[in-house]
Design a protein around this motif. Sequence first.
Motif, mmCIF file in Angstrom:
data_model
loop_
_atom_site.group_PDB
_atom_site.id
_atom_site.type_symbol
_atom_site.label_atom_id
_atom_site.label_comp_id
_atom_site.label_asym_id
_atom_site.label_seq_id
_atom_site.Cartn_x
_atom_site.Cartn_y
_atom_site.Cartn_z
ATOM 1 N N ASN A 215 5.009 -1.313 -3.962
ATOM 2 C CA ASN A 215 3.658 -1.378 -3.417
ATOM 3 C C ASN A 215 2.678 -0.640 -4.331
ATOM 4 N N ALA A 216 3.092 0.524 -4.842
ATOM 5 C CA ALA A 216 2.222 1.305 -5.726
ATOM 6 C C ALA A 216 1.888 0.552 -7.011
ATOM 7 N N LEU A 217 2.769 -0.359 -7.433
ATOM 8 C CA LEU A 217 2.503 -1.156 -8.631
ATOM 9 C C LEU A 217 1.167 -1.883 -8.530
ATOM 10 N N ALA A 218 0.803 -2.329 -7.329
ATOM 11 C CA ALA A 218 -0.464 -3.041 -7.163
ATOM 12 C C ALA A 218 -1.646 -2.135 -7.501
ATOM 13 N N TYR A 219 -1.545 -0.855 -7.192
ATOM 14 C CA TYR A 219 -2.607 0.099 -7.479
ATOM 15 C C TYR A 219 -2.641 0.422 -8.976
ATOM 16 N N HIS A 220 -1.459 0.614 -9.557
ATOM 17 C CA HIS A 220 -1.384 0.882 -10.986
ATOM 18 C C HIS A 220 -1.967 -0.291 -11.786
ATOM 19 N N ALA A 221 -1.583 -1.511 -11.398
ATOM 20 C CA ALA A 221 -2.039 -2.693 -12.123
ATOM 21 C C ALA A 221 -3.533 -2.916 -11.951
ATOM 22 N N ALA A 222 -4.034 -2.717 -10.743
ATOM 23 C CA ALA A 222 -5.473 -2.889 -10.525
ATOM 24 C C ALA A 222 -6.264 -1.947 -11.418
ATOM 25 N N TYR A 223 -5.828 -0.725 -11.514
ATOM 26 C CA TYR A 223 -6.524 0.260 -12.343
ATOM 27 C C TYR A 223 -6.451 -0.108 -13.821
ATOM 28 N N ASP A 228 -10.070 -3.335 -8.961
ATOM 29 C CA ASP A 228 -10.637 -2.275 -8.139
ATOM 30 C C ASP A 228 -9.609 -1.826 -7.109
ATOM 31 N N PRO A 229 -8.904 -0.717 -7.365
ATOM 32 C CA PRO A 229 -7.889 -0.267 -6.406
ATOM 33 C C PRO A 229 -8.469 0.130 -5.050
ATOM 34 N N THR A 231 -10.174 -1.601 -3.143
ATOM 35 C CA THR A 231 -10.120 -2.728 -2.205
ATOM 36 C C THR A 231 -8.786 -2.761 -1.453
ATOM 37 N N LEU A 232 -7.810 -1.957 -1.888
ATOM 38 C CA LEU A 232 -6.511 -1.881 -1.242
ATOM 39 C C LEU A 232 -6.500 -0.743 -0.227
ATOM 40 N N PRO A 233 -5.682 -0.834 0.805
ATOM 41 C CA PRO A 233 -5.613 0.266 1.778
ATOM 42 C C PRO A 233 -5.250 1.582 1.096
ATOM 43 N N GLY A 234 -6.016 2.618 1.375
ATOM 44 C CA GLY A 234 -5.768 3.912 0.745
ATOM 45 C C GLY A 234 -6.184 3.971 -0.705
ATOM 46 N N GLY A 235 -6.849 2.935 -1.180
ATOM 47 C CA GLY A 235 -7.186 2.849 -2.599
ATOM 48 C C GLY A 235 -8.169 3.918 -3.071
ATOM 49 N N GLN A 236 -9.110 4.307 -2.213
ATOM 50 C CA GLN A 236 -10.061 5.334 -2.625
ATOM 51 C C GLN A 236 -9.359 6.673 -2.807
ATOM 52 N N ALA A 237 -8.422 6.977 -1.903
ATOM 53 C CA ALA A 237 -7.656 8.217 -2.048
ATOM 54 C C ALA A 237 -6.838 8.195 -3.328
ATOM 55 N N TRP A 238 -6.266 7.025 -3.638
ATOM 56 C CA TRP A 238 -5.500 6.884 -4.877
ATOM 57 C C TRP A 238 -6.393 7.131 -6.087
ATOM 58 N N LEU A 239 -7.544 6.480 -6.115
ATOM 59 C CA LEU A 239 -8.437 6.611 -7.266
ATOM 60 C C LEU A 239 -8.967 8.033 -7.398
ATOM 61 N N ASP A 240 -9.279 8.667 -6.297
ATOM 62 C CA ASP A 240 -9.770 10.050 -6.345
ATOM 63 C C ASP A 240 -8.715 10.974 -6.949
#
Length: 328
Positions: A215-223, A228-229, A231-240
Motif C-alpha cells: 500500500n505504501a508503494l502507492a505513496y512512494h510512487a506518487a511522490y 500528489d500523495p 489525494t490518498l488517505p493519510g497522504g497529507q500526513a505522509w507528505l508532511d
Amino acid sequence: MDVSCHFATSLHSPEHIAIAEQLGYHRAWLHDTPAQSPDVWAMLALAAERTHRIGLAPGVLVPTLRHPMVNASGAATLAALAPGRVALAFGTGFNGTRALGAPPATWSYLSAYVRTVRGLLRGDTVEWDGAPMRMMHPGANAPQRPIDIPALVSALGPKGLAVTHEIADGLFSVNGETAHAHEFTWAALGIHGTVLSEDEPLDSPRVRAAAGPGNALAYHAAYEFGGDPTTLPGGQAWLDAVTAHPRTERHLAVHDQHLTDLNAADNAAWNGGSWQAITSTTVTGTPDRIRHQLSAYARDGITEIVYQPTGPDIPGELEHFIAIARDV
C-alpha cells in the motif's frame, strides 16, 4: 496465467524461493536494490543450489548500477547453475536508483544497455564506452555462447513501450497497469496484498505487516513520479513527514524500508487512515475477491502474475495466495 512470486531481496530469499518451488510457483523474481538488499546475483545463485524447477530472475536490473559486462556475467553464472530456468528484467530505476538520490536511466541508455547485455550473452563483440568487448569466459566459467535468456522490460508511457517492443521479449508492469498487456505475448504484472480471513479488519496488525508495504508503494510512487500523495488517505500526513526532512535527504525518508515494512512517513499515513486504500492499491481481500481480480488481469492480457508477500510469515502468505491463484 502463470503464478510467480517476487521478493524484496533478503538473506532469507533462497529459503523463501525453495518454499515457493514446493508450493508450485512458476518463477521467483528478486529485487535489485543495493541500498537495502544483499546482492541479487548472490541470492539467486544460492537459490539455484536449493531448487530444481522454479524459474529464477532478477527483477528488475537497473542499467546505471552496473557495467553491462557485470550483469552479463551474472546472468551467465546463474544460467550455468540453473540451466533453462533463468530470465531477466530491466528497468530505468525506481527504488534501485532513487534510494541513492540518483535519477532513473534514460530510455535511450536503457535500450543501448539491454542490447549490449544481450549481445554479450550471444557471444558477440560489442562496443561500450568506445571500446570493443566480449565475454571471454572459458568453458569452466560460463556456458558456451550463445546463452539464450529471455528478457522483459518494465515500462510505462509511449517511449518506454516502444523501446520494450524493440528490444525485449515482453513487458513487466506493476501497480495494476494492464492497458498494454495485450500487445505482448509475455506480460508479467507485479502485485502485493494478502488474503483476508473472515471479518478481518483492514487496519489489523497482520494486514498492516502483510499489505501495508505494498500500500505504501502507492505513496512512494506518487511522490517520485510527480503525482500528489495527498489525494490518498493519510497522504497529507505522509507528505508532511517526508518534507520535514532537508530536501537533499528526502529520498532517504521515502525509500527507507521500501516494500519491506513501513517507514516513519508510512506509519504517519497509516495512522491517518492509509489502510483504507489497501483494497485499491493492493490485491487484498477475501478469496473470492482475489480470484475475481486475478481473472480480470488475465482478461486484460496478463500472462504471468507476480505476487510479492511481505510481513513476518512469508511462507504462509505464499501458501494462502497460490491456493487461490491456481484456481483462476
